[in-house]
Motif scaffolding. Structure first.
Motif, PDB file in Angstrom:
ATOM      1  N   ARG A   1       2.263   7.692   5.935  1.00 59.63           N
ATOM      2  CA  ARG A   1       3.104   7.417   7.271  1.00 59.63           C
ATOM      3  C   ARG A   1       4.487   8.061   7.321  1.00 59.63           C
ATOM      4  O   ARG A   1       4.688   8.559   8.329  1.00 59.63           O
ATOM      5  CB  ARG A   1       3.119   5.740   7.621  1.00 59.63           C
ATOM      6  CG  ARG A   1       3.719   5.344   8.791  1.00 59.63           C
ATOM      7  CD  ARG A   1       4.046   3.742   8.816  1.00 59.63           C
ATOM      8  NE  ARG A   1       4.276   3.466   9.850  1.00 59.63           N
ATOM      9  CZ  ARG A   1       4.048   2.699  10.739  1.00 59.63           C
ATOM     10  NH1 ARG A   1       2.802   1.960  10.721  1.00 59.63           N
ATOM     11  NH2 ARG A   1       4.518   2.095  11.949  1.00 59.63           N
TER      12      ARG A   1
ATOM     13  N   ALA B   1      -0.400   4.383   1.672  1.00 61.97           N
ATOM     14  CA  ALA B   1      -0.460   4.446   3.285  1.00 61.97           C
ATOM     15  C   ALA B   1       1.051   4.672   3.603  1.00 61.97           C
ATOM     16  O   ALA B   1       1.514   5.364   4.726  1.00 61.97           O
ATOM     17  CB  ALA B   1      -1.027   3.138   3.812  1.00 61.97           C
TER      18      ALA B   1
ATOM     19  N   ASP C   1       0.836  -1.256  -0.039  1.00 58.30           N
ATOM     20  CA  ASP C   1      -0.033   0.175   0.079  1.00 58.30           C
ATOM     21  C   ASP C   1       0.964   1.368   0.036  1.00 58.30           C
ATOM     22  O   ASP C   1       1.226   1.721   1.103  1.00 58.30           O
ATOM     23  CB  ASP C   1      -0.858  -0.026   1.198  1.00 58.30           C
ATOM     24  CG  ASP C   1      -2.006   1.194   1.242  1.00 58.30           C
ATOM     25  OD1 ASP C   1      -1.800   2.062   0.305  1.00 58.30           O
ATOM     26  OD2 ASP C   1      -2.968   1.020   2.077  1.00 58.30           O
TER      27      ASP C   1
END
Length: 123
Positions: free
Chosen positions: A88, A84, A81
């Motif tokens: 992050r 994501a 992903d």
């Protein structure tokens, strides 16, 4: 033969926070007060506390610097992903260098850690 990655940083605690929170690595062990081994990337990554302005080896013409710099060697973190993983890393202090780019072989995002080292997340 096996691969080890070493990353010079000028603030070991800040680097540990970034790489554990931003890239989901874990501290495997500490080797004295200025080296930390991280796990979770397929090959061990060692964070080495080295002050800015110091020479990387005796007689070197360059000194360490931690503003954004370019080197032909970098780390790629492969993830399922990418959106994501990029989010992050940015939340932990990475600097984004453009949007996620789609290629025939996959997706890629360019970033830099808080110490000026470029890296990539890709899927």
């Amino acid at each position: 033969m096996r691969l080890l990655a070493n990353i010079d940083v000028d603030d070991l605690d800040r680097a540990i926070r970034f790489y554990t929170q931003g890239l989901d690595l874990t501290v495997a062990r500490r080797l004295g007060g200025d080296i930390v081994e991280l796990a979770g990337a397929g090959a061990p990554i060692f964070l080495l506390a080295r002050p800015a302005g110091t020479r990387p080896y005796a007689g070197a013409q360059v000194t360490r610097r931690y503003d954004r710099h370019w080197t032909p060697v970098h780390l790629d973190f492969v993830t399922a992903d990418i959106a994501a993983a990029r989010a992050r890393a940015l939340a932990a202090g990475a600097v984004g260098e453009g949007d996620i780019v789609d290629h025939a072989w996959g997706r890629i995002a360019y970033l830099a850690d808080p110490f000026g080292h470029g890296f990539i997340v890709e899927s």
